[in-house]
Design a protein around this motif. Structure first.
Motif, PDB file in Angstrom:
ATOM      1  N   ILE A  67       0.579  -1.249  -0.067  1.00 24.46           N
ATOM      2  CA  ILE A  67       0.257  -0.214  -0.461  1.00 24.46           C
ATOM      3  C   ILE A  67       0.805   1.687   0.171  1.00 24.46           C
ATOM      4  CG2 ILE A  67      -1.669  -0.871   1.331  1.00 24.46           C
ATOM      5  CD1 ILE A  67      -1.035   0.205   3.637  1.00 24.46           C
ATOM      6  N   ARG A  68       2.007   1.344  -0.138  1.00 23.70           N
ATOM      7  CA  ARG A  68       3.146   2.217   0.005  1.00 23.70           C
ATOM      8  C   ARG A  68       3.115   3.447  -1.218  1.00 23.70           C
ATOM      9  NH1 ARG A  68       7.364  -0.062   0.614  1.00 23.70           N
ATOM     10  NH2 ARG A  68       7.537   0.066   2.772  1.00 23.70           N
ATOM     11  N   SER A  69       2.823   3.006  -2.398  1.00 20.77           N
ATOM     12  CA  SER A  69       2.762   3.529  -3.236  1.00 20.77           C
ATOM     13  C   SER A  69       1.343   4.727  -3.546  1.00 20.77           C
ATOM     14  CB  SER A  69       3.201   3.053  -4.316  1.00 20.77           C
ATOM     15  OG  SER A  69       2.756   4.083  -5.527  1.00 20.77           O
ATOM     16  N   GLY A  70       0.550   3.862  -3.138  1.00 18.40           N
ATOM     17  CA  GLY A  70      -1.146   4.439  -2.458  1.00 18.40           C
ATOM     18  C   GLY A  70      -1.319   5.689  -1.764  1.00 18.40           C
ATOM     19  N   CYS A  71      -0.832   4.353  -0.540  1.00 22.33           N
ATOM     20  CA  CYS A  71      -0.812   6.256   0.412  1.00 22.33           C
ATOM     21  C   CYS A  71       0.256   7.370  -0.010  1.00 22.33           C
ATOM     22  CB  CYS A  71      -0.176   5.524   1.520  1.00 22.33           C
ATOM     23  SG  CYS A  71      -1.700   4.354   1.956  1.00 22.33           S
ATOM     24  N   ILE A  72       1.204   7.427  -0.029  1.00 21.51           N
ATOM     25  CA  ILE A  72       2.310   8.844  -0.770  1.00 21.51           C
ATOM     26  C   ILE A  72       1.731   9.148  -2.156  1.00 21.51           C
ATOM     27  CG2 ILE A  72       4.293   9.450  -1.196  1.00 21.51           C
ATOM     28  CD1 ILE A  72       5.218   6.626   0.286  1.00 21.51           C
ATOM     29  N   ASN A  73       1.396   8.156  -2.733  1.00 19.98           N
ATOM     30  CA  ASN A  73       0.602   8.933  -4.248  1.00 19.98           C
ATOM     31  C   ASN A  73      -0.705   8.872  -4.077  1.00 19.98           C
ATOM     32  OD1 ASN A  73       2.961  10.197  -5.378  1.00 19.98           O
ATOM     33  ND2 ASN A  73       3.902   7.716  -5.611  1.00 19.98           N
ATOM     34  N   LEU A  74      -1.356   9.862  -3.395  1.00 21.32           N
ATOM     35  CA  LEU A  74      -2.748   9.528  -2.950  1.00 21.32           C
ATOM     36  C   LEU A  74      -3.746  10.022  -4.386  1.00 21.32           C
ATOM     37  CD1 LEU A  74      -2.828  11.988  -0.102  1.00 21.32           C
ATOM     38  CD2 LEU A  74      -3.203   9.081  -0.086  1.00 21.32           C
ATOM     39  N   ASP A  75      -3.158  10.434  -5.444  1.00 22.77           N
ATOM     40  CA  ASP A  75      -3.698  10.400  -6.747  1.00 22.77           C
ATOM     41  C   ASP A  75      -3.685   9.035  -6.859  1.00 22.77           C
ATOM     42  OD1 ASP A  75      -0.919  11.573  -7.193  1.00 22.77           O
ATOM     43  OD2 ASP A  75      -1.496  12.413  -8.441  1.00 22.77           O
ATOM     44  N   SER A  76      -3.591   8.511  -7.134  1.00 22.41           N
ATOM     45  CA  SER A  76      -4.024   6.875  -7.387  1.00 22.41           C
ATOM     46  C   SER A  76      -5.106   6.729  -7.854  1.00 22.41           C
ATOM     47  CB  SER A  76      -2.674   5.722  -6.269  1.00 22.41           C
ATOM     48  OG  SER A  76      -1.613   6.123  -6.351  1.00 22.41           O
ATOM     49  N   PHE A 207       4.430   6.216  -8.806  1.00 24.86           N
ATOM     50  CA  PHE A 207       3.777   5.400  -8.782  1.00 24.86           C
ATOM     51  C   PHE A 207       4.757   3.999  -8.566  1.00 24.86           C
ATOM     52  CE2 PHE A 207       1.000   8.443 -11.380  1.00 24.86           C
ATOM     53  CZ  PHE A 207       0.301   8.593 -10.110  1.00 24.86           C
ATOM     54  N   LEU A 208       5.290   3.482  -9.248  1.00 22.86           N
ATOM     55  CA  LEU A 208       6.476   2.849  -9.136  1.00 22.86           C
ATOM     56  C   LEU A 208       7.281   2.796  -8.893  1.00 22.86           C
ATOM     57  CD1 LEU A 208       6.464   1.116 -13.189  1.00 22.86           C
ATOM     58  CD2 LEU A 208       5.612   0.227 -10.921  1.00 22.86           C
ATOM     59  N   ARG A 209       7.894   3.883  -8.403  1.00 24.02           N
ATOM     60  CA  ARG A 209       9.160   4.265  -7.652  1.00 24.02           C
ATOM     61  C   ARG A 209       9.091   4.123  -5.988  1.00 24.02           C
ATOM     62  NH1 ARG A 209      10.638   8.672  -9.892  1.00 24.02           N
ATOM     63  NH2 ARG A 209      12.600   7.438 -11.418  1.00 24.02           N
ATOM     64  N   GLU A 210       7.357   4.742  -5.912  1.00 25.13           N
ATOM     65  CA  GLU A 210       7.414   4.562  -4.515  1.00 25.13           C
ATOM     66  C   GLU A 210       6.420   3.375  -4.008  1.00 25.13           C
ATOM     67  OE1 GLU A 210       7.944   6.621  -2.099  1.00 25.13           O
ATOM     68  OE2 GLU A 210       7.524   8.761  -3.512  1.00 25.13           O
ATOM     69  N   ALA A 211       6.567   2.515  -5.229  1.00 22.77           N
ATOM     70  CA  ALA A 211       6.648   0.584  -4.833  1.00 22.77           C
ATOM     71  C   ALA A 211       7.655   0.399  -5.018  1.00 22.77           C
ATOM     72  CB  ALA A 211       5.195  -0.027  -5.672  1.00 22.77           C
ATOM     73  N   HIS A 212       8.548   0.089  -5.140  1.00 28.07           N
ATOM     74  CA  HIS A 212      10.564  -0.285  -4.750  1.00 28.07           C
ATOM     75  C   HIS A 212      10.487  -0.784  -6.545  1.00 28.07           C
ATOM     76  CE1 HIS A 212      10.804  -0.228  -0.232  1.00 28.07           C
ATOM     77  NE2 HIS A 212      10.367   1.301  -0.797  1.00 28.07           N
ATOM     78  N   GLY A 213      10.155   0.134  -7.135  1.00 29.57           N
ATOM     79  CA  GLY A 213       9.641  -0.235  -8.719  1.00 29.57           C
ATOM     80  C   GLY A 213      11.390  -0.615  -9.581  1.00 29.57           C
ATOM     81  N   TYR A 214      11.713   0.757  -8.490  1.00 27.69           N
ATOM     82  CA  TYR A 214      13.355   0.996  -9.490  1.00 27.69           C
ATOM     83  C   TYR A 214      14.259   0.748  -8.548  1.00 27.69           C
ATOM     84  CZ  TYR A 214      10.374   2.751 -13.072  1.00 27.69           C
ATOM     85  OH  TYR A 214       8.935   3.615 -13.647  1.00 27.69           O
ATOM     86  N   GLN A 215      14.680   0.033  -7.442  1.00 28.00           N
ATOM     87  CA  GLN A 215      15.357  -0.320  -6.698  1.00 28.00           C
ATOM     88  C   GLN A 215      16.359  -0.894  -7.237  1.00 28.00           C
ATOM     89  OE1 GLN A 215      15.181   1.353  -3.938  1.00 28.00           O
ATOM     90  NE2 GLN A 215      14.163   0.540  -2.309  1.00 28.00           N
ATOM     91  N   ASP A 216      17.529  -0.735  -6.955  1.00 31.03           N
ATOM     92  CA  ASP A 216      18.940  -1.109  -7.308  1.00 31.03           C
ATOM     93  C   ASP A 216      18.845  -0.592  -8.496  1.00 31.03           C
ATOM     94  OD1 ASP A 216      19.418  -2.094  -4.952  1.00 31.03           O
ATOM     95  OD2 ASP A 216      18.365  -3.794  -5.328  1.00 31.03           O
ATOM     96  N   TRP A 217      18.433   0.145  -9.124  1.00 32.80           N
ATOM     97  CA  TRP A 217      18.246   0.786 -10.705  1.00 32.80           C
ATOM     98  C   TRP A 217      19.619   0.902 -11.523  1.00 32.80           C
ATOM     99  CZ3 TRP A 217      13.935   1.120 -14.398  1.00 32.80           C
ATOM    100  CH2 TRP A 217      14.869   1.615 -15.786  1.00 32.80           C
ATOM    101  N   PRO A 218      20.499  -0.060 -12.303  1.00 31.08           N
ATOM    102  CA  PRO A 218      19.698  -0.236 -12.885  1.00 31.08           C
ATOM    103  C   PRO A 218      19.604  -2.142 -13.371  1.00 31.08           C
ATOM    104  CG  PRO A 218      21.741   0.520 -14.472  1.00 31.08           C
ATOM    105  CD  PRO A 218      21.874   0.352 -13.180  1.00 31.08           C
ATOM    106  N   THR A 219      20.381  -2.720 -12.307  1.00 27.86           N
ATOM    107  CA  THR A 219      21.218  -4.109 -11.908  1.00 27.86           C
ATOM    108  C   THR A 219      20.262  -4.794 -12.138  1.00 27.86           C
ATOM    109  OG1 THR A 219      22.753  -2.728 -10.103  1.00 27.86           O
ATOM    110  CG2 THR A 219      22.152  -5.111 -10.450  1.00 27.86           C
TER     111      THR A 219
END
Length: 372
Positions: A67-76, A207-219
């Motif tokens: 739920i992290r992304s949707g609670c931080i990005n309230l316009d989701s 939205f993906l960033r707050e959901a950790h979609g880009y951790q360790d980019w670009p590995t």
């Protein structure tokens, strides 16, 4: 043709990542209806939150990861992601309701996969004249069943998943044979070429960033494409895998057959994909489940698109019209992206047939309005 440009920005962890499920939920509760109208806010009631807040998946995924992304990005719009394949079971109390609402289904009884017999499709080129359809694409998302989704993945997981994927891709033969290009260590020359070809993806979605979609980019990320550039695989973009078949013109039969052949070959090589009974194939976002299949054409329809009933015309046929650069973008030169709307509750073959019939109806109507 359809792909996004690649960017170099990385995703950094911050204090927001340390917020507990309770702190995140409190933000969601405080948001007014004008600030937030996501499916997460609609369906994550106090009662459901209390029932789920202490649960954990076998991948150590927790409710806060979802739920992290949707609670931080309230316009989701959706507001919730699955932290891993098991989340669809562990957190089903809220995810099932979001899924039913988003996909407009009353129950979760997705059928078993069925791509149909590609030797007897009954369709080929939807625009033999070549005057209307610019290009055709069919894509699906898939997840390795032995790995979690971005919120719970480690750098080592991403590297190992990339190795498993590349090993399988290297077994492809015939017109599917090609080369894998890892993003990490990519030369400027290769990056420029693939960007110019519109093949590379980016890390720009907040939205993906707050959901950790880009951790360790670009590995652990990269792109594979066949020698003729008609079959692509994105590795660890949003989903573990995105398989894409595409080409110029309107030959849907060729594009679909190529995709099915690729999936069959990769499964024979040992790749196992995450599924759940009633939901079909599982991916990071609950908006893309079931078949995960999106078949589309870029098509010139200036007359039909200008009519006030264009959206209603498409809705009636279960197809969606978007700008050529994706959702919420405008048409360029009267060219629209037309695709199947439904992905859950029908087979892969039924989904591509729904798109085919819709596109044929669009072509007929455009010709009628043009006086042809």
């Amino acid at each position: 043709m359809y792909q996004k440009a690649y960017g170099q920005k990385g995703a950094a962890r911050g204090d927001k990542d340390k917020e507990s499920a309770q702190e995140l939920f409190d933000k969601l509760k405080k948001a007014t209806s004008s600030e937030c109208h996501s499916l997460l806010k609609k369906h994550l009631t106090e009662e459901r939150f209390k029932a789920l807040k202490d649960k954990k998946t076998k991948f150590n995924g927790r409710l806060e990861d979802c739920i992290r992304s949707g609670c931080i990005n309230l316009d989701s719009g959706v507001g919730i992601y699955a932290c891993d394949p098991e989340a669809y079971t562990t957190f089903a109390l809220v995810l099932d309701e979001v899924i039913k609402d988003y996909h407009k289904v009353d129950k979760l009884d997705h059928p078993e996969p069925d791509f149909g017999d590609t030797s007897k499709l009954g369709f080929g080129d939807l625009d033999p004249s070549g005057n209307m359809i610019v290009s055709t694409r069919v894509r699906i998302g898939r997840s390795h069943d032995s790995y979690g989704f971005p919120p719970v993945l480690t750098k080592e997981d991403r590297v190992n998943m990339e190795k498993d994927t590349v090993k399988a891709l290297n077994t492809l033969t015939g017109d599917l044979k090609g080369k894998y290009y890892p993003l990490e260590g990519m030369t400027a020359e290769t990056q420029k070429q693939l960007t110019d070809d519109h093949f590379l993806f980016n890390d720009h979605d907040r939205f993906l960033r707050e959901a950790h979609g880009y951790q360790d980019w670009p590995t652990g990320r990269g792109i594979y494409f066949s020698d003729d550039k008609k079959f692509l695989t994105w590795v660890n973009e949003e989903d573990h895998l995105r398989f894409i078949s595409m080409q110029s013109g309107g030959n849907l039969g060729e594009v679909y057959t190529r995709l099915v052949n690729a999936v069959n070959q990769l499964q024979k090589s040992g790749l196992q994909f995450a599924k759940r009974k009633g939901l079909g194939y599982l991916t990071f976002c609950p908006s893309n489940l079931g078949t995960t299949l999106r078949a589309s054409v870029h098509i010139k329809i200036p007359k039909l698109a200008a009519t006030p009933d264009f959206k209603a015309f498409c809705d009636k046929l279960n197809i969606q019209a978007r700008g050529i650069h994706g959702e919420h973008t405008e048409s360029v030169g009267g060219v629209y992206d037309i695709s199947n709307k439904r992905r859950l509750g029908l087979t892969e073959f039924e989904a591509v047939q729904e798109m085919r019939k819709g596109v044929e109806a669009v072509i007929t109507e455009e010709k009628k309005l043009a006086g042809n």
